[in-house]
Design a protein around this motif. Structure first.
Motif, PDB file in Angstrom:
ATOM      1  N   VAL A 195       0.872  -1.171   0.000  1.00 14.02           N
ATOM      2  CA  VAL A 195       0.000   0.000   0.000  1.00 14.02           C
ATOM      3  C   VAL A 195       0.908   1.221   0.000  1.00 14.02           C
ATOM      4  O   VAL A 195       1.848   1.301   0.809  1.00 14.02           O
ATOM      5  N   TRP A 196       0.642   2.182  -0.875  1.00 15.34           N
ATOM      6  CA  TRP A 196       1.507   3.352  -1.023  1.00 15.34           C
ATOM      7  C   TRP A 196       0.765   4.616  -0.634  1.00 15.34           C
ATOM      8  O   TRP A 196      -0.451   4.717  -0.805  1.00 15.34           O
ATOM      9  N   SER A 197       1.516   5.573  -0.104  1.00 13.25           N
ATOM     10  CA  SER A 197       0.907   6.713   0.579  1.00 13.25           C
ATOM     11  C   SER A 197       0.746   7.963  -0.270  1.00 13.25           C
ATOM     12  O   SER A 197      -0.066   8.826   0.059  1.00 13.25           O
ATOM     13  N   GLY A 198       1.554   8.101  -1.311  1.00  9.42           N
ATOM     14  CA  GLY A 198       1.584   9.374  -2.024  1.00  9.42           C
ATOM     15  C   GLY A 198       2.476  10.402  -1.356  1.00  9.42           C
ATOM     16  O   GLY A 198       2.647  11.501  -1.877  1.00  9.42           O
ATOM     17  N   VAL A 199       3.053  10.095  -0.214  1.00  8.89           N
ATOM     18  CA  VAL A 199       3.953  11.006   0.502  1.00  8.89           C
ATOM     19  C   VAL A 199       5.380  10.708   0.061  1.00  8.89           C
ATOM     20  O   VAL A 199       5.826   9.563   0.116  1.00  8.89           O
ATOM     21  N   THR A 200       6.092  11.731  -0.385  1.00  2.79           N
ATOM     22  CA  THR A 200       7.426  11.536  -0.936  1.00  2.79           C
ATOM     23  C   THR A 200       8.464  12.331  -0.144  1.00  2.79           C
ATOM     24  O   THR A 200       8.132  13.232   0.624  1.00  2.79           O
ATOM     25  N   ILE A 201       9.719  11.953  -0.370  1.00  2.00           N
ATOM     26  CA  ILE A 201      10.832  12.652   0.262  1.00  2.00           C
ATOM     27  C   ILE A 201      12.024  12.591  -0.676  1.00  2.00           C
ATOM     28  O   ILE A 201      12.212  11.606  -1.399  1.00  2.00           O
ATOM     29  N   LYS A 202      12.815  13.658  -0.697  1.00  3.98           N
ATOM     30  CA  LYS A 202      13.984  13.685  -1.559  1.00  3.98           C
ATOM     31  C   LYS A 202      15.106  12.855  -0.963  1.00  3.98           C
ATOM     32  O   LYS A 202      15.173  12.638   0.246  1.00  3.98           O
ATOM     33  N   TYR A 262       5.499  -3.457   7.187  1.00  2.00           N
ATOM     34  CA  TYR A 262       6.749  -2.770   7.488  1.00  2.00           C
ATOM     35  C   TYR A 262       6.943  -1.617   6.506  1.00  2.00           C
ATOM     36  O   TYR A 262       6.459  -1.632   5.374  1.00  2.00           O
ATOM     37  N   LEU A 263       7.671  -0.600   6.962  1.00  2.00           N
ATOM     38  CA  LEU A 263       7.892   0.609   6.184  1.00  2.00           C
ATOM     39  C   LEU A 263       8.740   0.312   4.953  1.00  2.00           C
ATOM     40  O   LEU A 263       9.770  -0.348   5.044  1.00  2.00           O
ATOM     41  N   ALA A 264       8.300   0.823   3.802  1.00  2.00           N
ATOM     42  CA  ALA A 264       9.013   0.601   2.547  1.00  2.00           C
ATOM     43  C   ALA A 264       9.011   1.882   1.721  1.00  2.00           C
ATOM     44  O   ALA A 264       8.241   2.816   1.986  1.00  2.00           O
ATOM     45  N   VAL A 265       9.887   1.921   0.722  1.00  2.00           N
ATOM     46  CA  VAL A 265       9.921   3.050  -0.208  1.00  2.00           C
ATOM     47  C   VAL A 265      10.035   2.508  -1.628  1.00  2.00           C
ATOM     48  O   VAL A 265      10.494   1.392  -1.857  1.00  2.00           O
ATOM     49  N   ARG A 266       9.612   3.336  -2.586  1.00  2.00           N
ATOM     50  CA  ARG A 266       9.819   3.032  -3.991  1.00  2.00           C
ATOM     51  C   ARG A 266      10.186   4.325  -4.704  1.00  2.00           C
ATOM     52  O   ARG A 266       9.806   5.424  -4.259  1.00  2.00           O
ATOM     53  N   PRO A 267      10.931   4.237  -5.809  1.00  2.00           N
ATOM     54  CA  PRO A 267      11.369   5.469  -6.486  1.00  2.00           C
ATOM     55  C   PRO A 267      10.198   6.278  -7.014  1.00  2.00           C
ATOM     56  O   PRO A 267       9.182   5.728  -7.457  1.00  2.00           O
ATOM     57  N   PRO A 306       8.614   8.326  -9.926  1.00  2.00           N
ATOM     58  CA  PRO A 306       8.843   8.152 -11.366  1.00  2.00           C
ATOM     59  C   PRO A 306       9.774   9.199 -11.985  1.00  2.00           C
ATOM     60  O   PRO A 306      10.609   8.870 -12.825  1.00  2.00           O
ATOM     61  N   GLU A 307       9.619  10.463 -11.571  1.00  2.00           N
ATOM     62  CA  GLU A 307      10.436  11.501 -12.182  1.00  2.00           C
ATOM     63  C   GLU A 307      11.829  11.597 -11.578  1.00  2.00           C
ATOM     64  O   GLU A 307      12.632  12.441 -11.980  1.00  2.00           O
ATOM     65  N   GLY A 308      12.137  10.749 -10.603  1.00  2.00           N
ATOM     66  CA  GLY A 308      13.470  10.729 -10.006  1.00  2.00           C
ATOM     67  C   GLY A 308      13.618  11.757  -8.907  1.00  2.00           C
ATOM     68  O   GLY A 308      12.761  12.609  -8.672  1.00  2.00           O
ATOM     69  N   GLY A 309      14.740  11.651  -8.204  1.00  2.00           N
ATOM     70  CA  GLY A 309      15.052  12.634  -7.175  1.00  2.00           C
ATOM     71  C   GLY A 309      14.459  12.356  -5.818  1.00  2.00           C
ATOM     72  O   GLY A 309      14.534  13.195  -4.923  1.00  2.00           O
ATOM     73  N   GLY A 310      13.842  11.201  -5.624  1.00  2.00           N
ATOM     74  CA  GLY A 310      13.262  10.918  -4.317  1.00  2.00           C
ATOM     75  C   GLY A 310      12.567   9.584  -4.301  1.00  2.00           C
ATOM     76  O   GLY A 310      12.635   8.799  -5.259  1.00  2.00           O
ATOM     77  N   VAL A 311      11.873   9.329  -3.192  1.00  5.93           N
ATOM     78  CA  VAL A 311      11.134   8.079  -3.032  1.00  5.93           C
ATOM     79  C   VAL A 311       9.779   8.372  -2.419  1.00  5.93           C
ATOM     80  O   VAL A 311       9.556   9.426  -1.808  1.00  5.93           O
ATOM     81  N   GLU A 312       8.869   7.419  -2.593  1.00  6.01           N
ATOM     82  CA  GLU A 312       7.548   7.486  -1.983  1.00  6.01           C
ATOM     83  C   GLU A 312       7.498   6.489  -0.829  1.00  6.01           C
ATOM     84  O   GLU A 312       7.982   5.374  -0.929  1.00  6.01           O
ATOM     85  N   PHE A 313       6.904   6.911   0.276  1.00  6.94           N
ATOM     86  CA  PHE A 313       6.720   6.020   1.419  1.00  6.94           C
ATOM     87  C   PHE A 313       5.512   5.119   1.217  1.00  6.94           C
ATOM     88  O   PHE A 313       4.493   5.542   0.659  1.00  6.94           O
TER      89      PHE A 313
END
Length: 430
Positions: free
Chosen positions: A272-279, A329-334, A336-343
């Motif tokens: 399940v992905w949150s839409g919240v991203t971080i650089k 458990y907490l995960a991230v994925r890239p 699409p446009e690069g420069g960060g990940v989504e929680f």
């Protein structure tokens, strides 16, 4: 290699380079602390033969003693956190300070900071540690300036009648012992690596009446306290089909029916992905603290090599949640446009999607209410007058009182990098 038990020009060069780093990074902010770090020979307090490069590194601790299983139970802390803790204590010439957890080096730094007119008492429960500290302090000229005491600092210390201006706890603590507050002056400071549902912050507290309010906090890890103040985690092993294990570690609040997770790693994995991203390169340590505060069933994870989770190690972090027969458990994925990940969250179990969604909801709550904001901490001893706590305050029950973690109302103040939206769910083979 450092093989001579003396100070020399090469050691002084390493020492000055370390202090320059500490100043540049804002870890030392006062002249009296700078002078202490330039004066005390750190290499004379670590094991003989320890390379100067390892001794005078910014962020590495140096082990002093290990238990029979090889686990470090006493160490010289990393230089950066020693500097920060002394700064957090707001010490100066003529002040008195109690150090809980001995090693020698930190006590010598404290002696330099408070000067000849100050008072330093260093306490440890381990006679090998106190004997070593006394010997090294004597050898380096600090024997008459530091009193080393063998005792369990969880109990009142006999013969110490005058309260201290500051207390520095240099071991990880799950709670604050009432004896510490007995030894602390009105308005005094206590700096303590406090474990809160498995997440540690080195908190600088100032005494205010019958409770403590935080003035600062740092991220760091410490060896756990021994003696009466010890608090063991509960660890549960989840076997996979190849006999490897995922370990779930609970500091508090372990679910009563962990047997419901039997065979959970044989189920399909859910995301399940949150839409919240971080650089990239941006710390999100306070997200872990938010989980510890507001996510029931929160735990930390470790995995054996050979498990499916170990193979994907670079895309997940060791923080999880248990919900009945499932865990996430907490995960991230890239992005699409690069420069960060989504929680997001990955999960196993018949109700894995619900467990992952519970974690994702807290990721969004952190993003909406707490991101970019500094939390405040307070400690309320048993018997203190406590106010009503609002929805932005987490309350953690300890043996001798309550710890509160508060974020200011933030819905309008936070401009997170990822706006919440409906979750996306995917099923992949386990």
């Amino acid at each position: 290699m450092n093989t001579l038990r003396r100070d020399d020009a090469s050691a002084a060069e390493f020492r000055d380079a370390l202090v320059d780093q500490l100043l540049t990074n804002g870890m030392i902010t006062s002249p009296v602390v700078e002078r202490a770090f330039r004066t005390v020979p750190r290499h004379l307090f670590v094991a003989e033969g320890t390379p100067l490069e390892a001794t005078y590194t910014l962020d590495q601790s140096v082990p002093i003693k290990r238990d029979p299983g090889g686990v470090v139970i006493s160490s010289t802390s990393a230089a950066y956190i020693q500097a920060r803790m002394i700064e957090q204590a707001e010490l100066g010439p003529g002040m008195s300070v109690l150090e809980i957890g001995s090693g020698g080096y930190n006590a010598a730094l404290l002696a330099e900071v408070v000067g000849e007119g100050g008072r330093v008492v260093s306490v440890d429960i381990d006679p090998e540690v106190t004997d070593r500290a006394r010997e090294l302090l004597e050898a380096t000229g600090y024997g008459s300036r530091v009193t080393v005491v063998l005792a369990d600092a969880g109990n009142p210390l006999p013969g110490l009648h005058e309260p201290f201006d500051a207390i520095l706890v240099t071991v990880g603590a799950w709670d604050l012992a009432p004896a510490w507050l007995e030894h602390l002056s009105e308005g005094g400071r206590i700096v303590v690596p406090l474990r809160m549902n498995g997440i540690t912050r080195v908190i600088g507290f100032r005494r205010q009446g019958d409770h403590l309010l935080s003035t600062s906090a740092e991220v760091a890890g410490f060896v756990p306290m021994q003696g009466g103040g010890a608090h063991d985690e509960r660890v549960f092993l989840l076997p996979d089909r190849n006999g490897h294990h995922v370990k779930l570690r609970f500091d508090d609040g372990a679910p009563a029916e962990m047997n419901l997770l039997d065979g959970v790693l044989a189920t399909d994995r859910t995301e399940v992905w949150s839409g919240v991203t971080i650089k990239h390169g941006v710390s999100f340590a306070d997200l872990h603290l938010w989980f510890a505060a507001f996510l029931p069933g929160f735990c930390k994870l470790a995995v054996d090599e050979g498990t499916d989770m170990a193979a994907e190690r670079k895309t997940w972090f060791p923080f999880g949640v248990v919900r009945g027969d499932s865990f996430a458990y907490l995960a991230v994925r890239p992005v699409p446009e690069g420069g960060g990940v989504e929680f997001g969250a990955r999960a196993y179990g018949p109700h894995g999607e619900a467990a992952a969604t519970a974690m994702v909801e807290q990721i969004r709550a952190w993003d909406r209410r707490a991101r970019h904001l500094e939390p405040a901490f307070a400690y309320w001893p048993t018997g203190s007058q406590r106010p009503e706590f609002g929805e932005d305050t987490a309350v953690l029950t300890k043996t001798h009182g309550l710890v509160t973690i508060s974020w200011p109302p933030a819905a309008d103040a936070v401009t997170g990098q990822g706006a919440p939206h409906n979750p996306t769910t995917a099923h992949t083979p386990a």
